[in-house]
Design an enzyme around this catalytic site. Structure first.
Site, PDB file in Angstrom:
ATOM      1  N   SER A  33       0.976  -1.147  -0.036  1.00 62.89           N
ATOM      2  CA  SER A  33       0.148  -0.016  -0.085  1.00 62.89           C
ATOM      3  C   SER A  33       1.036   1.198   0.003  1.00 62.89           C
ATOM      4  O   SER A  33       2.095   1.254   0.260  1.00 62.89           O
ATOM      5  CB  SER A  33      -0.852  -0.068   1.225  1.00 62.89           C
ATOM      6  OG  SER A  33      -1.525   1.127   1.347  1.00 62.89           O
ATOM      7  N   TYR A  58      -0.870  -1.128  10.600  1.00 63.49           N
ATOM      8  CA  TYR A  58      -1.245  -1.435   9.082  1.00 63.49           C
ATOM      9  C   TYR A  58      -0.052  -1.072   8.447  1.00 63.49           C
ATOM     10  O   TYR A  58       0.246  -1.895   7.366  1.00 63.49           O
ATOM     11  CB  TYR A  58      -2.585  -0.843   8.690  1.00 63.49           C
ATOM     12  CG  TYR A  58      -2.976  -1.131   7.190  1.00 63.49           C
ATOM     13  CD1 TYR A  58      -3.650  -2.293   6.854  1.00 63.49           C
ATOM     14  CD2 TYR A  58      -2.721  -0.170   6.194  1.00 63.49           C
ATOM     15  CE1 TYR A  58      -3.922  -2.687   5.564  1.00 63.49           C
ATOM     16  CE2 TYR A  58      -3.024  -0.463   4.877  1.00 63.49           C
ATOM     17  CZ  TYR A  58      -3.515  -1.679   4.718  1.00 63.49           C
ATOM     18  OH  TYR A  58      -3.802  -1.570   3.282  1.00 63.49           O
TER      19      TYR A  58
HETATM   20  N1  LIG Z   1      -8.733  -0.577  -0.655  1.00 67.73           N
HETATM   21  C1  LIG Z   1      -7.994   0.209  -0.318  1.00 67.73           C
HETATM   22  O1  LIG Z   1      -7.896   1.359  -0.516  1.00 67.73           O
HETATM   23  C2  LIG Z   1      -6.347  -0.434  -0.400  1.00 67.73           C
HETATM   24  C3  LIG Z   1      -5.376   0.386  -0.455  1.00 67.73           C
HETATM   25  C4  LIG Z   1      -4.095  -0.086  -0.356  1.00 67.73           C
HETATM   26  C5  LIG Z   1      -3.935  -1.425  -0.156  1.00 67.73           C
HETATM   27  N2  LIG Z   1      -5.091  -2.083  -0.029  1.00 67.73           N
HETATM   28  C6  LIG Z   1      -4.887  -3.743   0.169  1.00 67.73           C
HETATM   29  O2  LIG Z   1      -5.444  -4.177  -0.989  1.00 67.73           O
HETATM   30  C7  LIG Z   1      -5.617  -5.737  -0.696  1.00 67.73           C
HETATM   31  C8  LIG Z   1      -6.909  -6.100  -0.985  1.00 67.73           C
HETATM   32  O3  LIG Z   1      -7.879  -5.349  -0.021  1.00 67.73           O
HETATM   33  P1  LIG Z   1      -9.478  -4.913  -1.003  1.00 67.73           P
HETATM   34  O4  LIG Z   1      -9.337  -3.239  -0.712  1.00 67.73           O
HETATM   35  O5  LIG Z   1      -9.668  -5.542  -2.129  1.00 67.73           O
HETATM   36  O6  LIG Z   1     -10.228  -5.438   0.335  1.00 67.73           O
HETATM   37  P2  LIG Z   1     -11.713  -6.084   0.283  1.00 67.73           P
HETATM   38  O7  LIG Z   1     -12.581  -5.832  -0.742  1.00 67.73           O
HETATM   39  O8  LIG Z   1     -12.151  -6.038   1.815  1.00 67.73           O
HETATM   40  O9  LIG Z   1     -10.984  -7.556   0.193  1.00 67.73           O
HETATM   41  C9  LIG Z   1     -10.441  -8.513   0.994  1.00 67.73           C
HETATM   42  C10 LIG Z   1     -10.198  -9.831   0.626  1.00 67.73           C
HETATM   43  O10 LIG Z   1      -9.345 -10.605   1.625  1.00 67.73           O
HETATM   44  C11 LIG Z   1      -9.968 -11.575   1.861  1.00 67.73           C
HETATM   45  N3  LIG Z   1      -9.646 -11.899   3.410  1.00 67.73           N
HETATM   46  C12 LIG Z   1      -9.773 -10.968   4.432  1.00 67.73           C
HETATM   47  N4  LIG Z   1      -9.144 -11.869   5.330  1.00 67.73           N
HETATM   48  C13 LIG Z   1      -8.886 -13.114   5.052  1.00 67.73           C
HETATM   49  C14 LIG Z   1      -8.562 -14.240   5.898  1.00 67.73           C
HETATM   50  N5  LIG Z   1      -8.309 -14.397   7.065  1.00 67.73           N
HETATM   51  N6  LIG Z   1      -8.014 -15.511   4.988  1.00 67.73           N
HETATM   52  C15 LIG Z   1      -8.374 -15.396   3.548  1.00 67.73           C
HETATM   53  N7  LIG Z   1      -8.806 -14.253   3.006  1.00 67.73           N
HETATM   54  C16 LIG Z   1      -9.087 -13.088   3.649  1.00 67.73           C
HETATM   55  C17 LIG Z   1     -11.379 -11.541   1.808  1.00 67.73           C
HETATM   56  O11 LIG Z   1     -12.140 -12.606   1.704  1.00 67.73           O
HETATM   57  P3  LIG Z   1     -13.184 -13.549   2.453  1.00 67.73           P
HETATM   58  O12 LIG Z   1     -13.819 -12.641   3.469  1.00 67.73           O
HETATM   59  O13 LIG Z   1     -13.991 -14.110   1.827  1.00 67.73           O
HETATM   60  O14 LIG Z   1     -12.043 -14.321   3.502  1.00 67.73           O
HETATM   61  C18 LIG Z   1     -11.504 -10.599   0.522  1.00 67.73           C
HETATM   62  O15 LIG Z   1     -11.645 -11.306  -0.447  1.00 67.73           O
HETATM   63  C19 LIG Z   1      -5.247  -5.921   0.978  1.00 67.73           C
HETATM   64  O16 LIG Z   1      -4.060  -6.186   1.215  1.00 67.73           O
HETATM   65  C20 LIG Z   1      -5.235  -4.416   1.286  1.00 67.73           C
HETATM   66  O17 LIG Z   1      -4.432  -4.131   2.385  1.00 67.73           O
HETATM   67  C21 LIG Z   1      -6.233  -1.914  -0.184  1.00 67.73           C
END
Ligand SMILES: NC(=O)c1ccc[n+]([C@@H]2O[C@H](COP(=O)([O-])OP(=O)(O)OC[C@H]3O[C@@H](n4cnc5c(N)ncnc54)[C@H](OP(=O)(O)O)[C@@H]3O)[C@@H](O)[C@H]2O)c1
Length: 255
Positions: free
Chosen positions: A138, A148
């Site tokens: 990130s 985080y």
């Molecule tokens: N959105 C942002 O603004 C942003 C910015 C920078 C970086 N990121 C990073 O991008 C990545 C993806 O995040 P996102 O924004 O797509 O979030 P999201 O929409 O909340 O999706 C998160 C995913 O992670 C899975 N997950 C969560 N806990 C888990 C566990 N214990 N075991 C296996 N899978 C798990 C969830 O699936 P289940 O609930 O089905 O397990 C879901 O598929 C993350 O690493 C996040 O830190 C996001």
């Protein structure tokens, strides 16, 4: 890149990775906890893109589940050519007085699982002489935004070191450093980010994923989607850390 294994494929960036990779004719292995969502996605990908789609239900805070995913990465049948370590969550609490179990689970998911799965993939891929590992960090990795940010700084630095170690092997490692992206992330963490940040701060998942995959294909080590976050990252790197620490309240992954 052959078969792609994507963690956190049930929602957000992971779901978008699955669609873009399947559309580009890659078979996929979909990993997350929510089997129903993964099975529905697998059926849609088979029907729409004609690819092979496997579901591997795993809670990546559970050591035995992480090991099952590592075994899939080491398998020689339908070998995985691209690992996307994407699963993650917003911790959504202050450290002092916060729930320690939640902190430990976040570390297991965003650090330990990335370490173990990268180890399995790098071993299998270097033996074959080709492959790619994409670890989702990130832009918060450059901030002082709590545990985080510390976890994402680990992902970024770890991936850079891995990329150096992999030079000349035919395998690459890339750290994706997105800014605020519209997914389920903030709602799941109970963060009111939509009200806090202006429209200009937000990226779409399709743009983040398209940039990341283009960067993986050209072997980039750091992928920062969008000019505005490239500029923000440059500023964060150039500023004295004493100033960066003062920016704590505008860090992208907190409300
Ligand atoms: N959105 C942002 O603004 C942003 C910015 C920078 C970086 N990121 C990073 O991008 C990545 C993806 O995040 P996102 O924004 O797509 O979030 P999201 O929409 O909340 O999706 C998160 C995913 O992670 C899975 N997950 C969560 N806990 C888990 C566990 N214990 N075991 C296996 N899978 C798990 C969830 O699936 P289940 O609930 O089905 O397990 C879901 O598929 C993350 O690493 C996040 O830190 C996001």
């Amino acid at each position: 890149m052959g078969t792609a294994l994507i963690t956190g494929a049930s929602a957000g960036l992971g779901l978008e990775f699955a669609w873009q990779l399947a559309t580009a004719r890659h078979d996929v292995v979909l990993v997350a906890r929510d089997t129903e969502r993964l099975e529905r996605l697998a059926s849609q990908l088979r029907a729409a893109a004609g690819v092979h789609a496997e579901v591997l239900t795993a809670d990546l805070t559970d050591r035995a589940d992480v090991e099952r995913v590592a075994e899939r990465l080491r398998a020689t049948e339908r070998p995985v050519g691209l690992l996307v370590n994407n699963a993650g969550l917003g911790i959504g609490q202050r450290f002092v007085g916060g729930d320690l179990a939640r902190e430990e689970a976040a570390l297991d998911l965003m650090v330990r699982a990335v370490l173990v799965l990268s180890h399995a993939a790098a071993g299998a891929m270097t033996e074959r002489g080709r492959g790619a590992i994409l670890n989702v960090a990130s832009v918060a990795a450059l901030t002082a935004g709590g545990t985080y940010a510390a976890a994402k700084a680990w992902v970024r630095t770890f991936t850079e070191g891995l990329a150096v170690e992999l030079e000349g092997t035919g395998v690459t490692a890339t750290a994706l450093c997105p800014g605020l992206t519209r997914t389920e992330f903030h709602d799941r963490a109970g963060l009111r980010a939509a009200e806090t940040y202006p429209e200009i701060a937000w990226l779409s998942a399709d743009r983040v994923v398209a940039t990341a995959l283009a960067d993986v294909r050209r072997g980039a080590v750091i992928s920062t989607p969008s000019l505005r976050y490239q500029v923000a990252s440059g500023l964060l790197r150039a500023m004295p850390r004493s100033v960066v620490r003062r920016l704590g309240d505008v860090r992208p992954d907190r409300d």
